[in-house]
Design a protein around this motif. Structure first.
Motif, PDB file in Angstrom:
ATOM      1  N   VAL A   1      16.045  -2.901  -5.950  1.00 56.98           N
ATOM      2  CA  VAL A   1      16.637  -1.200  -6.875  1.00 56.98           C
ATOM      3  C   VAL A   1      15.108  -0.698  -6.890  1.00 56.98           C
ATOM      4  CG1 VAL A   1      16.118   0.276  -9.117  1.00 56.98           C
ATOM      5  CG2 VAL A   1      17.479  -2.131  -9.217  1.00 56.98           C
ATOM      6  N   ASP A   2      15.451   0.569  -5.295  1.00 55.15           N
ATOM      7  CA  ASP A   2      13.864   1.380  -5.778  1.00 55.15           C
ATOM      8  C   ASP A   2      13.493   2.060  -6.546  1.00 55.15           C
ATOM      9  OD1 ASP A   2      12.064   3.131  -4.427  1.00 55.15           O
ATOM     10  OD2 ASP A   2      13.297   3.627  -2.802  1.00 55.15           O
ATOM     11  N   GLU A   3      12.134   2.142  -7.182  1.00 57.14           N
ATOM     12  CA  GLU A   3      11.805   2.421  -8.745  1.00 57.14           C
ATOM     13  C   GLU A   3      10.427   2.997  -7.733  1.00 57.14           C
ATOM     14  OE1 GLU A   3      12.169   2.834 -11.792  1.00 57.14           O
ATOM     15  OE2 GLU A   3      14.022   0.738 -12.731  1.00 57.14           O
ATOM     16  N   ILE A   4      10.511   3.817  -6.900  1.00 55.01           N
ATOM     17  CA  ILE A   4       9.678   4.140  -6.002  1.00 55.01           C
ATOM     18  C   ILE A   4       8.860   5.671  -6.761  1.00 55.01           C
ATOM     19  CG2 ILE A   4       8.167   5.125  -3.805  1.00 55.01           C
ATOM     20  CD1 ILE A   4       9.444   2.491  -2.809  1.00 55.01           C
ATOM     21  N   GLN A   5      10.366   6.429  -7.392  1.00 48.29           N
ATOM     22  CA  GLN A   5       9.928   7.240  -7.572  1.00 48.29           C
ATOM     23  C   GLN A   5      10.356   7.682  -9.134  1.00 48.29           C
ATOM     24  OE1 GLN A   5      11.541  12.502  -6.490  1.00 48.29           O
ATOM     25  NE2 GLN A   5      11.079  10.083  -5.229  1.00 48.29           N
ATOM     26  N   THR A   6      11.191   6.363  -9.080  1.00 44.63           N
ATOM     27  CA  THR A   6      11.616   6.746 -10.950  1.00 44.63           C
ATOM     28  C   THR A   6      10.678   6.110 -11.788  1.00 44.63           C
ATOM     29  OG1 THR A   6      12.892   5.053 -10.107  1.00 44.63           O
ATOM     30  CG2 THR A   6      14.073   7.264 -10.138  1.00 44.63           C
TER      31      THR A   6
ATOM     32  N   ASN B   1       0.507  -1.287   0.137  1.00 45.02           N
ATOM     33  CA  ASN B   1      -0.044   0.410   0.133  1.00 45.02           C
ATOM     34  C   ASN B   1       0.824   1.408   0.251  1.00 45.02           C
ATOM     35  OD1 ASN B   1      -2.153  -2.030   0.537  1.00 45.02           O
ATOM     36  ND2 ASN B   1      -0.748  -2.288   2.586  1.00 45.02           N
ATOM     37  N   SER B   2       2.094   1.430  -0.373  1.00 48.58           N
ATOM     38  CA  SER B   2       2.965   2.360  -0.102  1.00 48.58           C
ATOM     39  C   SER B   2       4.360   2.094   0.076  1.00 48.58           C
ATOM     40  CB  SER B   2       2.800   3.050   1.482  1.00 48.58           C
ATOM     41  OG  SER B   2       3.911   2.371   2.350  1.00 48.58           O
ATOM     42  N   GLY B   3       5.275   3.299  -0.582  1.00 47.24           N
ATOM     43  CA  GLY B   3       6.471   2.759  -1.118  1.00 47.24           C
ATOM     44  C   GLY B   3       7.272   2.612   0.325  1.00 47.24           C
ATOM     45  N   ALA B   4       7.553   2.458   1.901  1.00 45.00           N
ATOM     46  CA  ALA B   4       7.705   2.206   2.460  1.00 45.00           C
ATOM     47  C   ALA B   4       7.134   0.969   2.911  1.00 45.00           C
ATOM     48  CB  ALA B   4       7.866   2.639   4.383  1.00 45.00           C
ATOM     49  N   GLU B   5       6.184   0.168   3.159  1.00 43.65           N
ATOM     50  CA  GLU B   5       6.188  -0.924   2.835  1.00 43.65           C
ATOM     51  C   GLU B   5       6.780  -1.786   1.550  1.00 43.65           C
ATOM     52  OE1 GLU B   5       1.650  -2.456   3.234  1.00 43.65           O
ATOM     53  OE2 GLU B   5       1.423  -0.363   3.471  1.00 43.65           O
TER      54      GLU B   5
ATOM     55  N   GLY C   1      20.469   7.925   0.064  1.00 47.17           N
ATOM     56  CA  GLY C   1      19.804   7.804  -0.550  1.00 47.17           C
ATOM     57  C   GLY C   1      17.979   7.984   0.626  1.00 47.17           C
ATOM     58  N   PHE C   2      16.910   7.679   0.172  1.00 49.09           N
ATOM     59  CA  PHE C   2      16.085   7.640   0.909  1.00 49.09           C
ATOM     60  C   PHE C   2      14.593   6.803   0.190  1.00 49.09           C
ATOM     61  CE2 PHE C   2      11.377   8.935   1.311  1.00 49.09           C
ATOM     62  CZ  PHE C   2      11.226   9.312   2.943  1.00 49.09           C
ATOM     63  N   HIS C   3      14.366   5.949   1.679  1.00 50.02           N
ATOM     64  CA  HIS C   3      14.152   4.819   1.213  1.00 50.02           C
ATOM     65  C   HIS C   3      12.569   4.552   2.020  1.00 50.02           C
ATOM     66  CE1 HIS C   3      17.103   3.012  -1.321  1.00 50.02           C
ATOM     67  NE2 HIS C   3      17.727   2.921  -0.365  1.00 50.02           N
ATOM     68  N   GLY C   4      12.255   5.816   3.087  1.00 54.05           N
ATOM     69  CA  GLY C   4      10.859   5.470   3.390  1.00 54.05           C
ATOM     70  C   GLY C   4      10.729   5.916   4.917  1.00 54.05           C
TER      71      GLY C   4
ATOM     72  N   VAL D   1      19.313   0.847  -4.118  1.00 50.06           N
ATOM     73  CA  VAL D   1      19.521   1.769  -4.233  1.00 50.06           C
ATOM     74  C   VAL D   1      18.746   2.165  -5.361  1.00 50.06           C
ATOM     75  CG1 VAL D   1      20.405   0.649  -6.518  1.00 50.06           C
ATOM     76  CG2 VAL D   1      21.552   2.363  -6.237  1.00 50.06           C
ATOM     77  N   GLU D   2      18.192   3.740  -4.869  1.00 48.53           N
ATOM     78  CA  GLU D   2      18.250   4.551  -6.422  1.00 48.53           C
ATOM     79  C   GLU D   2      18.523   4.702  -7.933  1.00 48.53           C
ATOM     80  OE1 GLU D   2      15.841   8.040  -3.951  1.00 48.53           O
ATOM     81  OE2 GLU D   2      17.115   7.107  -2.974  1.00 48.53           O
ATOM     82  N   PRO D   3      17.886   5.063  -8.570  1.00 53.23           N
ATOM     83  CA  PRO D   3      18.381   5.120 -10.316  1.00 53.23           C
ATOM     84  C   PRO D   3      18.888   6.430 -10.561  1.00 53.23           C
ATOM     85  CG  PRO D   3      16.763   3.178 -10.958  1.00 53.23           C
ATOM     86  CD  PRO D   3      16.571   3.851  -9.433  1.00 53.23           C
TER      87      PRO D   3
ATOM     88  N   ALA E   1       5.922   2.840  -6.037  1.00 56.53           N
ATOM     89  CA  ALA E   1       5.205   2.845  -5.473  1.00 56.53           C
ATOM     90  C   ALA E   1       4.425   4.310  -5.858  1.00 56.53           C
ATOM     91  CB  ALA E   1       4.959   2.617  -3.952  1.00 56.53           C
ATOM     92  N   LYS E   2       4.477   5.182  -5.216  1.00 55.75           N
ATOM     93  CA  LYS E   2       3.881   6.555  -6.072  1.00 55.75           C
ATOM     94  C   LYS E   2       2.818   6.353  -6.946  1.00 55.75           C
ATOM     95  CE  LYS E   2       6.734   9.364  -3.742  1.00 55.75           C
ATOM     96  NZ  LYS E   2       8.310   8.800  -2.866  1.00 55.75           N
ATOM     97  N   SER E   3       3.600   6.358  -8.506  1.00 54.07           N
ATOM     98  CA  SER E   3       2.359   6.731  -9.266  1.00 54.07           C
ATOM     99  C   SER E   3       1.950   5.184  -9.181  1.00 54.07           C
ATOM    100  CB  SER E   3       3.019   6.958 -10.879  1.00 54.07           C
ATOM    101  OG  SER E   3       2.526   8.504 -10.235  1.00 54.07           O
TER     102      SER E   3
HETATM  103  C1  LIG Z   1       8.683   8.469  -1.421  1.00 55.06           C
HETATM  104  C2  LIG Z   1      10.060   7.279  -1.270  1.00 55.06           C
HETATM  105  C3  LIG Z   1      10.091   5.762  -0.678  1.00 55.06           C
HETATM  106  C4  LIG Z   1       8.245   5.957   0.687  1.00 55.06           C
HETATM  107  O1  LIG Z   1       6.998   6.150  -0.455  1.00 55.06           O
HETATM  108  P1  LIG Z   1       5.977   6.249   0.917  1.00 55.06           P
HETATM  109  O2  LIG Z   1       4.650   5.743  -0.123  1.00 55.06           O
HETATM  110  O3  LIG Z   1       5.854   7.476   1.131  1.00 55.06           O
HETATM  111  O4  LIG Z   1       6.233   5.091   1.645  1.00 55.06           O
HETATM  112  C5  LIG Z   1      10.485   5.355  -0.274  1.00 55.06           C
HETATM  113  N1  LIG Z   1      11.689   5.055  -2.096  1.00 55.06           N
HETATM  114  C6  LIG Z   1      11.852   6.556  -2.668  1.00 55.06           C
HETATM  115  C7  LIG Z   1      12.681   6.334  -3.476  1.00 55.06           C
HETATM  116  C8  LIG Z   1      10.277   7.237  -2.973  1.00 55.06           C
HETATM  117  O5  LIG Z   1      10.685   8.731  -3.724  1.00 55.06           O
END
Ligand SMILES: *Cc1c(COP(=O)(O)O)cnc(C)c1O
Length: 392
Positions: free
Chosen positions: A219-224, A106-110, A134-137, A186-188, A248-250
């Motif tokens: 690979v954390d593609e949550i934003q990319t 249900n979300s990126g952190a999850e 790096g940001f992963h939640g 890692v994020e791209p 996640a996100k979009s």
């Molecule tokens: C936003 C983001 C997260 C966290 O997603 P949430 O839905 O806010 O928990 C994790 N990784 C990246 C790269 C993000 O941009």
């Protein structure tokens, strides 16, 4: 214009909110495409884009119709049952990413939490390598992989074993990789950490190093993901298929949703080692199907690539040199590293009808919906130029 007096409802929200968010002085009530309106009918070009959740823009007709139809058919159906919408969605998402299996959440952190658990299950190891900036939640496991000290330190005693190495530095990664590491995450493009794209070849080199040690690449593609950087997923530009991919996100056109994709050979995980009540929710799956369909049948992804390049070129040409250090990004994930704090620039842009994001203290970040009209993109460039000319 545009500095609204506090309404009764805003006072009410301020009184009952957790306090976890720094709220802007603005009440958004409606959106269409890349435009949102405030309670007084003022129009804003939305380069916040739901913090990256609105790649298709607001009120996209395909997403609206998919949600309306599914809402009237079936909303709640846990994964302990089969469901046809979920089945179609899982197959479509795996095919689009070249992956084999998917866990829906249900979300990126999850998604990051699940990826870490799956990597531990698959390798029998527990240590994780992440990157500086790096940001992963913000849930406890995902937070341990996040770099920013102020986010992590109050909870430090509760977090698992994570090492951070400099981004885009393969030697430093090699220095910490050994046969105790479960995964490298890692994020791209580091989004939250200041819009830093991976150098050419970096993701592939990380993947090769992981393989040498039996560690997995997450690979954390949550934003990319979902067209933001000019391909459906950013790692596709490097020809990399990771072991685990976080989304996640979009993914759900704005509906809360996340996913972890597993490459062939990684899953399945043993039953009951993970789960989520809302995971695989049919409403979210219907929205997700609509998002994939729009992205795969339109020119939005190619537009993200070409318009992103054009915007970066125009920013470099037009912004006063004394006001910025660097313009960076991939596709319509755009960062401008300023020579000043970003907060007053964001406020000045808002007063000119442009909403944008920070990425750290001095980077201005733009995440416009990929459907943004050209004239609105150029209006954003002009507004930034104007604000920086005033400020510098
Ligand atoms: C936003 C983001 C997260 C966290 O997603 P949430 O839905 O806010 O928990 C994790 N990784 C990246 C790269 C993000 O941009």
């Amino acid at each position: 214009m545009l500095r609204q007096p506090a309404t009764e409802l805003r006072v009410l929200e301020q009184r009952h909110t957790s306090g976890a968010y720094l709220k802007r002085d603005l009440e958004i009530v409606r959106g269409e495409g890349a435009i949102v309106w405030d309670a007084d009918g003022n129009r804003y070009i939305d380069c916040v884009g739901g913090q990256g959740a609105a790649n298709l823009g607001h009120a996209h007709p395909a997403v609206v119709s998919a949600i309306q139809q599914q809402a009237a058919t079936l909303i709640a159906c846990p994964e302990s049952f089969h469901n046809p919408v979920r089945a179609r969605y899982q197959a479509a998402l795996c095919a689009a990413a070249g992956m084999e299996r998917v866990f829906l959440c249900n979300s990126g952190a999850e998604a990051v939490e699940a990826a870490i658990k799956f990597a531990v299950l698959a390798t029998g190891r527990t240590r994780i390598v992440s990157t500086m900036r790096g940001f992963h939640g913000r849930t406890l496991g995902a937070l341990s992989a996040t770099w920013e000290r102020s986010y992590r330190e109050p909870f430090a005693a509760l977090l698992p074993d994570v090492v951070h190495v400099p981004y885009n530095n393969i030697e430093r990664l090699a220095g910490v990789l050994d046969d105790t590491i479960a995964a490298v995450i890692v994020e791209p493009v580091q989004g939250e950490g200041g819009v830093h794209p991976a150098a050419e070849g970096y993701l592939r080199a990380v993947h090769d190093r992981c393989r040498q040690h039996g560690a997995l690449l997450i690979v954390d593609e949550i934003q990319t993901g979902f067209g933001r950087t000019g391909t459906l997923f950013a790692c596709q530009q490097e020809g990399v298929i990771p072991d685990l991919m976080c989304l996640a996100k979009s993914i759900g056109g704005g509906i809360p949703m996340g996913a972890v994709l597993m490459a062939e050979g990684i899953g399945p995980v043993p039953p009951l080692t993970h789960g989520s009540t809302f995971g695989g929710n049919p409403l979210a799956c219907a929205a997700g199907l609509a998002v994939l369909d729009v992205l795969q049948s339109s020119d939005l992804i190619e537009r993200a690539r070409s318009r992103g390049e054009a915007v970066r070129a125009r920013l470099r040409e037009r912004l006063p040199e004394r006001a910025y250090r660097e313009v960076r990004g991939r596709g319509l994930l755009i960062g401008i590293e300023l020579r000043q704090k970003v907060a007053p620039v964001l406020r000045a842009l808002q007063e000119r009808g442009v909403l944008a994001l920070p990425a750290g203290a001095s980077v201005l970040r733009l995440l416009p919906p990929l459907v943004i009209e050209d004239e609105d993109l150029w209006a954003v460039v002009s507004a930034i130029e104007e604000v920086l000319n005033h400020a510098a």
